[in-house]
Design an enzyme around this catalytic site. Structure first.
Site, PDB file in Angstrom:
ATOM      1  N   ASP A 102       8.527  -3.445 -29.281  1.00  0.00           N
ATOM      2  CA  ASP A 102       8.764  -4.739 -29.924  1.00  0.00           C
ATOM      3  C   ASP A 102       7.680  -5.783 -29.675  1.00  0.00           C
ATOM      4  O   ASP A 102       7.931  -6.976 -29.771  1.00  0.00           O
ATOM      5  CB  ASP A 102      10.103  -5.288 -29.424  1.00  0.00           C
ATOM      6  CG  ASP A 102      10.174  -5.356 -27.901  1.00  0.00           C
ATOM      7  OD1 ASP A 102       9.108  -5.342 -27.267  1.00  0.00           O
ATOM      8  OD2 ASP A 102      11.289  -5.423 -27.356  1.00  0.00           O
ATOM      9  N   GLU A 124      11.805   3.957 -30.053  1.00  0.00           N
ATOM     10  CA  GLU A 124      12.698   2.916 -29.510  1.00  0.00           C
ATOM     11  C   GLU A 124      13.108   1.943 -30.627  1.00  0.00           C
ATOM     12  O   GLU A 124      13.055   0.720 -30.490  1.00  0.00           O
ATOM     13  CB  GLU A 124      12.073   2.153 -28.336  1.00  0.00           C
ATOM     14  CG  GLU A 124      13.091   1.421 -27.473  1.00  0.00           C
ATOM     15  CD  GLU A 124      12.452   0.646 -26.336  1.00  0.00           C
ATOM     16  OE1 GLU A 124      12.283   1.217 -25.246  1.00  0.00           O
ATOM     17  OE2 GLU A 124      12.113  -0.546 -26.534  1.00  0.00           O
ATOM     18  N   GLU A 138      10.343 -10.963 -29.522  1.00  0.00           N
ATOM     19  CA  GLU A 138      10.513  -9.509 -29.668  1.00  0.00           C
ATOM     20  C   GLU A 138      11.595  -9.118 -30.674  1.00  0.00           C
ATOM     21  O   GLU A 138      11.453  -8.115 -31.376  1.00  0.00           O
ATOM     22  CB  GLU A 138      10.801  -8.870 -28.302  1.00  0.00           C
ATOM     23  CG  GLU A 138       9.615  -8.859 -27.345  1.00  0.00           C
ATOM     24  CD  GLU A 138       9.420 -10.181 -26.605  1.00  0.00           C
ATOM     25  OE1 GLU A 138      10.221 -11.126 -26.810  1.00  0.00           O
ATOM     26  OE2 GLU A 138       8.454 -10.269 -25.825  1.00  0.00           O
ATOM     27  N   HIS A 236       8.935 -11.988 -16.787  1.00  0.00           N
ATOM     28  CA  HIS A 236       7.830 -12.408 -17.657  1.00  0.00           C
ATOM     29  C   HIS A 236       8.261 -12.946 -19.017  1.00  0.00           C
ATOM     30  O   HIS A 236       7.420 -13.255 -19.858  1.00  0.00           O
ATOM     31  CB  HIS A 236       6.876 -11.234 -17.900  1.00  0.00           C
ATOM     32  CG  HIS A 236       7.488 -10.140 -18.723  1.00  0.00           C
ATOM     33  ND1 HIS A 236       7.463 -10.164 -20.099  1.00  0.00           N
ATOM     34  CD2 HIS A 236       8.154  -9.034 -18.373  1.00  0.00           C
ATOM     35  CE1 HIS A 236       8.088  -9.086 -20.554  1.00  0.00           C
ATOM     36  NE2 HIS A 236       8.523  -8.393 -19.527  1.00  0.00           N
ATOM     37  N   ARG A 238       9.058 -14.880 -22.319  1.00  0.00           N
ATOM     38  CA  ARG A 238       8.577 -16.154 -22.853  1.00  0.00           C
ATOM     39  C   ARG A 238       9.687 -17.193 -22.957  1.00  0.00           C
ATOM     40  O   ARG A 238       9.448 -18.385 -22.762  1.00  0.00           O
ATOM     41  CB  ARG A 238       7.967 -15.951 -24.249  1.00  0.00           C
ATOM     42  CG  ARG A 238       6.550 -15.494 -24.185  1.00  0.00           C
ATOM     43  CD  ARG A 238       6.016 -15.037 -25.520  1.00  0.00           C
ATOM     44  NE  ARG A 238       4.826 -14.248 -25.273  1.00  0.00           N
ATOM     45  CZ  ARG A 238       3.586 -14.717 -25.321  1.00  0.00           C
ATOM     46  NH1 ARG A 238       3.351 -15.955 -25.647  1.00  0.00           N
ATOM     47  NH2 ARG A 238       2.567 -13.934 -25.043  1.00  0.00           N
ATOM     48  N   HIS A 269       3.566 -10.752 -12.890  1.00  0.00           N
ATOM     49  CA  HIS A 269       2.952 -10.521 -14.200  1.00  0.00           C
ATOM     50  C   HIS A 269       1.726 -11.428 -14.352  1.00  0.00           C
ATOM     51  O   HIS A 269       1.727 -12.568 -13.875  1.00  0.00           O
ATOM     52  CB  HIS A 269       3.999 -10.839 -15.271  1.00  0.00           C
ATOM     53  CG  HIS A 269       3.666 -10.354 -16.646  1.00  0.00           C
ATOM     54  ND1 HIS A 269       2.726 -10.961 -17.428  1.00  0.00           N
ATOM     55  CD2 HIS A 269       4.167  -9.325 -17.370  1.00  0.00           C
ATOM     56  CE1 HIS A 269       2.652 -10.327 -18.587  1.00  0.00           C
ATOM     57  NE2 HIS A 269       3.518  -9.317 -18.581  1.00  0.00           N
TER      58      HIS A 269
HETATM   59  C1  UD1 Z   1       3.834  -8.923 -23.803  1.00  0.00           C
HETATM   60  C2  UD1 Z   1       4.861  -8.728 -24.925  1.00  0.00           C
HETATM   61  C3  UD1 Z   1       6.261  -8.542 -24.349  1.00  0.00           C
HETATM   62  C4  UD1 Z   1       6.287  -7.445 -23.308  1.00  0.00           C
HETATM   63  C5  UD1 Z   1       5.235  -7.733 -22.258  1.00  0.00           C
HETATM   64  C6  UD1 Z   1       5.193  -6.615 -21.272  1.00  0.00           C
HETATM   65  C7  UD1 Z   1       4.482  -9.846 -27.051  1.00  0.00           C
HETATM   66  C8  UD1 Z   1       4.708 -11.071 -27.852  1.00  0.00           C
HETATM   67  N1  UD1 Z   1       4.898  -9.899 -25.770  1.00  0.00           N
HETATM   68  O1  UD1 Z   1       4.114 -10.157 -23.172  1.00  0.00           O
HETATM   69  O2  UD1 Z   1       7.157  -8.204 -25.407  1.00  0.00           O
HETATM   70  O3  UD1 Z   1       7.564  -7.390 -22.729  1.00  0.00           O
HETATM   71  O4  UD1 Z   1       3.944  -7.864 -22.879  1.00  0.00           O
HETATM   72  O5  UD1 Z   1       4.595  -6.993 -20.072  1.00  0.00           O
HETATM   73  O6  UD1 Z   1       3.946  -8.895 -27.540  1.00  0.00           O
HETATM   74  N2  UD1 Z   1      -2.629 -10.894 -19.068  1.00  0.00           N
HETATM   75  C9  UD1 Z   1      -3.720 -10.501 -18.315  1.00  0.00           C
HETATM   76  N3  UD1 Z   1      -3.887  -9.157 -18.085  1.00  0.00           N
HETATM   77  C10 UD1 Z   1      -3.047  -8.220 -18.542  1.00  0.00           C
HETATM   78  C11 UD1 Z   1      -1.935  -8.633 -19.297  1.00  0.00           C
HETATM   79  C12 UD1 Z   1      -1.750  -9.976 -19.570  1.00  0.00           C
HETATM   80  O7  UD1 Z   1      -4.496 -11.309 -17.856  1.00  0.00           O
HETATM   81  O8  UD1 Z   1      -3.268  -7.031 -18.289  1.00  0.00           O
HETATM   82  C13 UD1 Z   1      -2.441 -12.333 -19.353  1.00  0.00           C
HETATM   83  C14 UD1 Z   1      -3.505 -12.880 -20.327  1.00  0.00           C
HETATM   84  O9  UD1 Z   1      -3.807 -14.203 -19.978  1.00  0.00           O
HETATM   85  C15 UD1 Z   1      -2.761 -12.820 -21.669  1.00  0.00           C
HETATM   86  C16 UD1 Z   1      -1.367 -13.214 -21.225  1.00  0.00           C
HETATM   87  O10 UD1 Z   1      -1.168 -12.545 -19.965  1.00  0.00           O
HETATM   88  O11 UD1 Z   1      -3.307 -13.689 -22.642  1.00  0.00           O
HETATM   89  C17 UD1 Z   1      -0.255 -12.879 -22.186  1.00  0.00           C
HETATM   90  O12 UD1 Z   1      -0.292 -11.526 -22.604  1.00  0.00           O
HETATM   91  P1  UD1 Z   1       0.572 -11.091 -23.916  1.00  0.00           P
HETATM   92  O13 UD1 Z   1       0.466  -9.635 -24.098  1.00  0.00           O
HETATM   93  O14 UD1 Z   1       0.223 -11.970 -25.058  1.00  0.00           O
HETATM   94  O15 UD1 Z   1       2.054 -11.480 -23.539  1.00  0.00           O
HETATM   95  P2  UD1 Z   1       2.998 -10.965 -22.388  1.00  0.00           P
HETATM   96  O16 UD1 Z   1       3.697 -12.143 -21.849  1.00  0.00           O
HETATM   97  O17 UD1 Z   1       2.257 -10.082 -21.469  1.00  0.00           O
HETATM   98  N1  UDP Z   2       6.143  -1.749 -14.084  1.00  0.00           N
HETATM   99  C1  UDP Z   2       4.980  -1.286 -13.463  1.00  0.00           C
HETATM  100  N2  UDP Z   2       4.373  -2.107 -12.542  1.00  0.00           N
HETATM  101  C2  UDP Z   2       4.848  -3.342 -12.218  1.00  0.00           C
HETATM  102  C3  UDP Z   2       6.021  -3.796 -12.870  1.00  0.00           C
HETATM  103  C4  UDP Z   2       6.639  -2.977 -13.801  1.00  0.00           C
HETATM  104  O1  UDP Z   2       4.530  -0.181 -13.725  1.00  0.00           O
HETATM  105  O2  UDP Z   2       4.239  -4.027 -11.387  1.00  0.00           O
HETATM  106  C5  UDP Z   2       6.775  -0.897 -15.111  1.00  0.00           C
HETATM  107  C6  UDP Z   2       8.285  -0.714 -15.069  1.00  0.00           C
HETATM  108  O3  UDP Z   2       8.651   0.415 -14.306  1.00  0.00           O
HETATM  109  C7  UDP Z   2       8.664  -0.543 -16.536  1.00  0.00           C
HETATM  110  C8  UDP Z   2       7.604  -1.345 -17.266  1.00  0.00           C
HETATM  111  O4  UDP Z   2       6.552  -1.568 -16.346  1.00  0.00           O
HETATM  112  O5  UDP Z   2       8.534   0.804 -16.955  1.00  0.00           O
HETATM  113  C9  UDP Z   2       8.184  -2.651 -17.751  1.00  0.00           C
HETATM  114  O6  UDP Z   2       7.159  -3.498 -18.209  1.00  0.00           O
HETATM  115  P1  UDP Z   2       7.391  -5.030 -18.490  1.00  0.00           P
HETATM  116  O7  UDP Z   2       8.492  -5.549 -17.627  1.00  0.00           O
HETATM  117  O8  UDP Z   2       6.063  -5.674 -18.392  1.00  0.00           O
HETATM  118  O9  UDP Z   2       7.807  -5.054 -20.023  1.00  0.00           O
HETATM  119  P2  UDP Z   2       9.197  -4.903 -20.810  1.00  0.00           P
HETATM  120  O10 UDP Z   2       9.794  -3.595 -20.435  1.00  0.00           O
HETATM  121  O11 UDP Z   2      10.068  -6.065 -20.440  1.00  0.00           O
HETATM  122  O12 UDP Z   2       8.788  -4.987 -22.233  1.00  0.00           O
END
Ligand code: UD1
Ligand code: UDP
Length: 413
Positions: A102, A124, A138, A236, A238, A269
């Site tokens: 999502d 999924e 999402e 994490h 939003r 995160h």
């Molecule tokens: C995204 C997804 C969310 C998912 C989550 C999993 C969307 C809208 N959101 O949220 O559905 O549950 O990922 O974790 O698609 N960043 C880093 N390094 C990384 C990852 C993120 O620095 O490896 C920081 C960056 O500043 C980036 C920000 O996090 O711009 C947001 O990342 P983004 O993927 O847009 O949103 P998430 O909150 O991670």
């Molecule tokens: N996870 C991981 N390292 C971490 C935290 C979570 O590998 O430090 C794994 C966790 O086991 C799960 C997935 O990441 O499988 C969940 O990711 P996240 O919570 O970022 O996203 P969501 O599932 O909410 O979309």
């Protein structure tokens, strides 16, 4: 169209940590399939957190669009992803794309593929809260992706019913189980085969005294730990940015203050909207270890070490029942009702008093804890990836030497 070796091409597209974890078993399975070519394209919506998963599952993308920017907005990422995926699909012309879940990457890949008239398989599919604001954005990504999808791989009967209620055709919906269980069981077996778990601590930044006190299987004997308990935290979402995260932090601090026997590990995160409040409110407590996101192997190990988990994560809600670890879900809604029905997961929102009260219940009431830490597998049996690949082969007209009986539909429990 025919590609390398004159075989049809299935391209798996993903961008974030959870998509990578849940698609890794599908990719491994596709790569063993001689009747098609499997290509992997990552948007790298996440960078470091994606790379951790690629390494854990030994995945090497064929194409890396490298899109992540620090502090990206939804609109900026969407624009970059559509443009990059449009160019990628115009060149590659796969016969089928697979996406999972999502995220922005999923919706953008589905839309770009739709514009190129390329069929989409959605792993999924069918998770719904019925509220477009929660989880945000999402829920909208899921609904929109379903409208564009040809093959819906629903993880549970509830998800299948959600799709049917939206008028999607039964013949295009396949109940497969959730591939996260395939990934989890694979990693659990790898951990079991590994003798020395202390090595997993390397580079995690957990204080050695804390590790000896709260993690089992290290040099201090488990009985000498005096019943100390580990609470694992992730967060994490939003919709919780701002007041929600301040409340969550307040609850975690109150829990650590109230229970000297409790130690907290929180892999934070990398989203700056999460980093800022968590570091500000929880950065200086001796029994709260704030660490960087950890690799999947380490995270599965930490989950198995924990007494319970505080989380707003979707994937964690699905993994916890198979590990028998209660989860207090710091959200008001969930699209994953099966874990709640199993008793493992309980919605506690972001109200600090409620989070503290529910945590104290799990720490103080042994009967309640036993009831909520029973093992169950509402999300699958570890064979979801095989079912998905079997259905892809059928769709591509490749027949199958797996009989339907060998790869049956996942049944409702
Ligand atoms: C995204 C997804 C969310 C998912 C989550 C999993 C969307 C809208 N959101 O949220 O559905 O549950 O990922 O974790 O698609 N960043 C880093 N390094 C990384 C990852 C993120 O620095 O490896 C920081 C960056 O500043 C980036 C920000 O996090 O711009 C947001 O990342 P983004 O993927 O847009 O949103 P998430 O909150 O991670
Ligand atoms: N996870 C991981 N390292 C971490 C935290 C979570 O590998 O430090 C794994 C966790 O086991 C799960 C997935 O990441 O499988 C969940 O990711 P996240 O919570 O970022 O996203 P969501 O599932 O909410 O979309």
């Amino acid at each position: 169209m025919q590609h390398a070796d004159n075989l049809p091409q299935v391209t798996v597209i993903f961008g974030t940590r959870p998509e990578a974890i849940k698609l890794a078993p599908v990719i491994h399975r596709l790569q063993k399939e001689p009747r098609l070519v499997c290509r992997v394209c990552v948007t790298a919506q996440h960078r470091q957190m994606l790379d951790q998963v690629l390494e854990a599952f030994s995945l090497k993308p064929d194409t890396d669009l490298n899109l992540m920017q620090p502090g990206q907005t939804l609109g900026q990422l969407t624009a970059r992803a559509i443009e990059a995926l449009d160019g990628y699909l115009a060149t590659e012309k796969p016969d089928l794309i697979l996406v999972q879940g999502d995220t922005t990457t999923v919706f953008c890949a589905a839309l770009a593929a739709f514009y190129h008239r390329i069929p989409i398989g959605h792993v999924e599919a069918g998770l719904r809260t019925g509220n477009l604001q929660s989880p945000w954005p999402e829920e909208a990504n899921r609904v929109l992706t379903s409208r564009l999808t040809t093959l819906h791989f629903a993880p549970t009967e509830t998800a299948r019913q959600n799709l049917l209620q939206e008028g999607l055709p039964d013949r295009q919906i396949f109940m497969t189980g959730n591939t996260v269980i395939d990934a989890l069981l694979w990693m659990r077996d790898r951990l079991a085969a590994k003798g020395n778990h202390a090595v997993l601590l390397n580079g995690l930044g957990i204080n050695p005294d804390f590790a000896r006190d709260y993690l089992n299987g290290l040099e201090k004997s488990d009985s000498a730990k005096g019943g100390r308990k580990l609470v694992l935290v992730t967060g994490h979402r939003r919709e919780s940015f701002g007041a929600g995260f301040r409340n969550i932090c307040q609850a975690i601090r109150a829990l650590a203050d109230a229970r000297p026997d409790v130690g907290v590990i929180y892999p934070v995160h990398l989203n700056p909207n999460v980093q800022a409040p968590v570091n500000e409110f929880l950065g200086n407590h001796s029994r709260i270890q704030l660490i960087s996101p950890v690799g999947y192997e380490q995270f599965v190990w930490l989950m198995s070490q924990s007494h319970f988990i505080l989380s707003d994560s979707g994937g964690v809600q699905e993994e916890a029942p198979s590990l028998g670890k209660p989860v207090l879900v710091m959200r008001d809604t969930t699209e994953r009702p099966e874990g709640v029905q199993a008793g493992t997961c309980r919605l506690v929102g972001t109200d600090p008093e409620k989070i503290l009260k529910e945590s104290m219940l799990l720490l103080g009431d042994a009967g309640e804890y036993a009831r909520r830490s029973r093992l169950s597998n509402p999300y699958g049996d570890g064979r979801a990836s095989s079912r998905i690949v079997w259905h892809c082969l059928q769709f591509l007209g490749l027949g199958s030497d797996h009989s339907a009986a060998a790869v049956p539909q996942q049944r409702a429990e």
